[in-house]
Enzyme design. Sequence first.
Site, PDB file in Angstrom:
ATOM      1  N   HIS A 183       5.353 -17.437  17.596  1.00 11.81           N
ATOM      2  CA  HIS A 183       4.464 -17.427  16.433  1.00 11.81           C
ATOM      3  C   HIS A 183       5.084 -18.186  15.262  1.00 11.81           C
ATOM      4  O   HIS A 183       4.434 -19.027  14.629  1.00 11.81           O
ATOM      5  CB  HIS A 183       4.177 -15.972  16.035  1.00 11.81           C
ATOM      6  CG  HIS A 183       3.376 -15.804  14.789  1.00 11.81           C
ATOM      7  ND1 HIS A 183       2.004 -15.626  14.795  1.00 11.81           N
ATOM      8  CD2 HIS A 183       3.744 -15.763  13.479  1.00 11.81           C
ATOM      9  CE1 HIS A 183       1.563 -15.488  13.555  1.00 11.81           C
ATOM     10  NE2 HIS A 183       2.606 -15.571  12.736  1.00 11.81           N
ATOM     11  N   GLU A 184       6.346 -17.914  14.957  1.00 10.73           N
ATOM     12  CA  GLU A 184       7.003 -18.565  13.814  1.00 10.73           C
ATOM     13  C   GLU A 184       7.183 -20.060  14.063  1.00 10.73           C
ATOM     14  O   GLU A 184       7.082 -20.859  13.124  1.00 10.73           O
ATOM     15  CB  GLU A 184       8.342 -17.893  13.517  1.00 10.73           C
ATOM     16  CG  GLU A 184       8.254 -16.417  13.122  1.00 10.73           C
ATOM     17  CD  GLU A 184       7.321 -16.141  11.964  1.00 10.73           C
ATOM     18  OE1 GLU A 184       7.073 -17.049  11.132  1.00 10.73           O
ATOM     19  OE2 GLU A 184       6.810 -15.007  11.882  1.00 10.73           O
ATOM     20  N   HIS A 187       4.113 -21.757  12.944  1.00 13.16           N
ATOM     21  CA  HIS A 187       4.089 -22.065  11.509  1.00 13.16           C
ATOM     22  C   HIS A 187       4.894 -23.325  11.206  1.00 13.16           C
ATOM     23  O   HIS A 187       4.467 -24.183  10.428  1.00 13.16           O
ATOM     24  CB  HIS A 187       4.649 -20.889  10.710  1.00 13.16           C
ATOM     25  CG  HIS A 187       3.743 -19.709  10.627  1.00 13.16           C
ATOM     26  ND1 HIS A 187       2.390 -19.824  10.422  1.00 13.16           N
ATOM     27  CD2 HIS A 187       4.006 -18.374  10.716  1.00 13.16           C
ATOM     28  CE1 HIS A 187       1.846 -18.613  10.375  1.00 13.16           C
ATOM     29  NE2 HIS A 187       2.805 -17.719  10.570  1.00 13.16           N
ATOM     30  N   HIS A 193      -2.603 -18.827   9.912  1.00 15.22           N
ATOM     31  CA  HIS A 193      -3.133 -17.696  10.656  1.00 15.22           C
ATOM     32  C   HIS A 193      -4.619 -17.868  10.960  1.00 15.22           C
ATOM     33  O   HIS A 193      -5.371 -18.388  10.146  1.00 15.22           O
ATOM     34  CB  HIS A 193      -2.906 -16.395   9.875  1.00 15.22           C
ATOM     35  CG  HIS A 193      -1.463 -16.033   9.743  1.00 15.22           C
ATOM     36  ND1 HIS A 193      -0.818 -15.955   8.526  1.00 15.22           N
ATOM     37  CD2 HIS A 193      -0.527 -15.737  10.681  1.00 15.22           C
ATOM     38  CE1 HIS A 193       0.448 -15.615   8.717  1.00 15.22           C
ATOM     39  NE2 HIS A 193       0.648 -15.481  10.014  1.00 15.22           N
ATOM     40  N   TYR A 243      -3.798 -12.281  13.351  1.00 14.84           N
ATOM     41  CA  TYR A 243      -3.396 -10.923  13.011  1.00 14.84           C
ATOM     42  C   TYR A 243      -4.067  -9.941  13.970  1.00 14.84           C
ATOM     43  O   TYR A 243      -5.135 -10.211  14.520  1.00 14.84           O
ATOM     44  CB  TYR A 243      -3.854 -10.567  11.597  1.00 14.84           C
ATOM     45  CG  TYR A 243      -3.044 -11.125  10.460  1.00 14.84           C
ATOM     46  CD1 TYR A 243      -1.902 -11.886  10.666  1.00 14.84           C
ATOM     47  CD2 TYR A 243      -3.435 -10.880   9.146  1.00 14.84           C
ATOM     48  CE1 TYR A 243      -1.178 -12.392   9.597  1.00 14.84           C
ATOM     49  CE2 TYR A 243      -2.722 -11.377   8.071  1.00 14.84           C
ATOM     50  CZ  TYR A 243      -1.593 -12.131   8.300  1.00 14.84           C
ATOM     51  OH  TYR A 243      -0.883 -12.625   7.231  1.00 14.84           O
TER      52      TYR A 243
END
Length: 283
Positions: A183-184, A187, A193, A243
């Site tokens: 996930h990071e 980014h 998101h 999320y």
Amino acid sequence: MQVPSFSILAYSALFGTISLTSCSKDQQARPAQPEQQAQAQAELAYPNQTGELKTGEWGGQPVSYQEINGDKVYEGDILLTSEQLATSAGGQQRPGSAGRTTGRWPSGVVYYAIDPALPNQARVTGAIAHWQANSPVRFVQRTTQTAFVTFRVGSGCSSNIGRTGSQQYINLASGCSTGNTIHEIGHALGLFHEQTRADRDAFVNILTQNIQSGYEGNFTKYTDLGYGGTDFGALDFGSIMMYGSFSFSSNGQPTIVKKDGSTFNIQRTGLSAGDKSGIDVMY
């Protein structure tokens, strides 16, 4: 005002490209299960900490963030740089110099280093292997390059957004899993998101009464911040950038539910089909 290239990348190429998934019917809204609460709490730059809520401009558009321990924290786990949020002598936020960076990694090559002090480095190498197996992005260990990502110990899970043009960081606490690391990395590649899509209200309801104070901005659509963009396909509940229903809950009740009121789990196993399609559009 000319929109910096970073903002064009972030808001027209990224939002909504994470899509094309199907999910089984979930149970109706219910209190968060412990594993879901733990997963949502892990993906914060500073778990159990809040900072001063500030508003500024990023790429010529308004943005809200928290300042915690000197870091500018956006959407919980995104760290904005001082260049992205330049402050004038009078304290008024002005458009930063993000336009001097590309946002996207040239030729899809990410140079990286792993801090020797980081424990359990297999979560980093595993996450990198997953990205390379499922996207055109390549990861190369840094030698003399000045723009690169360093994986290091952090208070939580967090990352800079996109390519900043210098050394940048993916911060991993002991509780950050391989999935959190995937996930990071998203980014760092420039992904935001999923729930900030312009069309998200056609797919979900945001239950603002259950959101932790100070984190309301994490649920703001990019169009509400004044950005243009294009959403591709349907909102992807299975995206690794999405999320979960209980993210940033103040009371154990859901903050995001499907239109029928049902909840859905946060997914931090790997890239979804929509994630792969989105990153292919970018790179």
